[in-house]
Design a protein around this motif. Sequence first.
Motif, short mmCIF file in Angstrom:
data_model
loop_
_atom_site.label_atom_id
_atom_site.label_comp_id
_atom_site.label_asym_id
_atom_site.label_seq_id
_atom_site.Cartn_x
_atom_site.Cartn_y
_atom_site.Cartn_z
N PHE A 94 1.16 -0.56 0.35
CA PHE A 94 -0.28 -0.30 -0.09
C PHE A 94 1.09 1.18 -0.38
N VAL A 95 0.54 2.62 -0.69
CA VAL A 95 1.02 3.76 -1.09
C VAL A 95 1.07 4.80 -0.01
N LEU A 96 -1.29 4.42 -0.11
CA LEU A 96 -1.65 5.71 -0.21
C LEU A 96 -1.84 5.15 1.58
N GLY A 97 -2.24 6.98 2.13
CA GLY A 97 -2.88 6.38 3.30
C GLY A 97 -2.50 7.96 4.64
N TRP A 98 -3.71 8.11 5.51
CA TRP A 98 -2.65 8.75 6.52
C TRP A 98 -1.85 8.55 7.49
N SER A 99 -1.56 6.98 7.46
CA SER A 99 -0.80 6.49 8.19
C SER A 99 -0.53 5.24 7.56
N ASN A 100 0.36 4.64 7.81
CA ASN A 100 1.41 3.95 7.13
C ASN A 100 2.22 3.25 8.21
N GLN A 101 0.78 2.86 9.08
CA GLN A 101 0.87 2.09 10.78
C GLN A 101 0.71 0.43 9.69
N GLU A 102 -0.22 0.26 9.26
CA GLU A 102 -0.39 -1.41 8.72
C GLU A 102 0.59 -1.97 7.07
N LYS A 103 1.04 -1.03 6.66
CA LYS A 103 2.45 -1.42 6.15
C LYS A 103 3.65 -1.33 6.80
N ILE A 104 4.15 -1.05 8.04
CA ILE A 104 4.82 -0.73 8.63
C ILE A 104 5.19 -2.00 9.41
N ASP A 105 3.64 -2.79 10.06
CA ASP A 105 3.85 -3.55 10.39
C ASP A 105 3.56 -5.22 9.52
N ALA A 106 3.01 -5.18 8.69
CA ALA A 106 3.10 -5.66 7.41
C ALA A 106 4.43 -6.32 7.25
N LEU A 107 5.11 -5.46 6.52
CA LEU A 107 6.38 -4.94 6.37
C LEU A 107 7.52 -6.10 7.41
N GLU A 108 7.24 -5.41 8.75
CA GLU A 108 8.38 -6.94 10.00
C GLU A 108 7.46 -7.46 9.90
N SER A 109 6.02 -8.07 9.46
CA SER A 109 5.70 -9.32 10.09
C SER A 109 6.38 -10.30 8.83
N GLN A 110 6.66 -9.51 7.35
CA GLN A 110 7.34 -10.25 6.07
C GLN A 110 9.06 -11.14 6.30
N GLN A 111 9.25 -9.39 7.30
CA GLN A 111 10.60 -9.65 7.19
C GLN A 111 10.80 -10.63 8.73
N GLN A 112 10.13 -11.25 9.92
CA GLN A 112 10.34 -11.82 10.68
C GLN A 112 9.68 -13.68 9.84
N GLN A 113 9.29 -12.97 8.97
CA GLN A 113 8.95 -14.55 8.35
C GLN A 113 10.15 -14.92 7.58
N GLY A 114 10.83 -13.98 6.81
CA GLY A 114 12.00 -14.96 6.24
C GLY A 114 13.64 -14.33 5.85
#
Length: 114
Positions: A94-114
């Motif tokens: 995702f690149v739109l939105g007033w907050s990027n917290q969901e994107k940060i959470d998703a990227l951190e989760s991907q990093q932990q999984q792989g």
Amino acid sequence: RGRLVYYRVREIQHSTLPSLHKDSLVNKIAIKPDSAFYAWLEQEVIKRFDFACCDSQQQFRREKRAITHNGQIKAGGGRHEKDDRFPLNDHSRFVLGWSNQEKIDALESQQQQG
């Protein structure tokens, strides 16, 4: 060793905005009114994303510029696009939105999984 694309933001001269399709994707995007770039963003969004949001393939075929719920896009000049490389609900993309917290959470989760 990368790719950079940027837009030069110039002060917008007040002009009349074009009329939008009644089902335009633009109507689903809200720009923060206190943004220093509000006028430029508004014009760019209208210019680039005035796609009719279609509920059916029949409507999609009738429109000049259209988008479906599953991400099929029809742009001017006969261009059609459907990109299934990533799920539509993949918050890390995702690149739109007033907050990027969901994107940060998703990227951190991907990093932990792989």
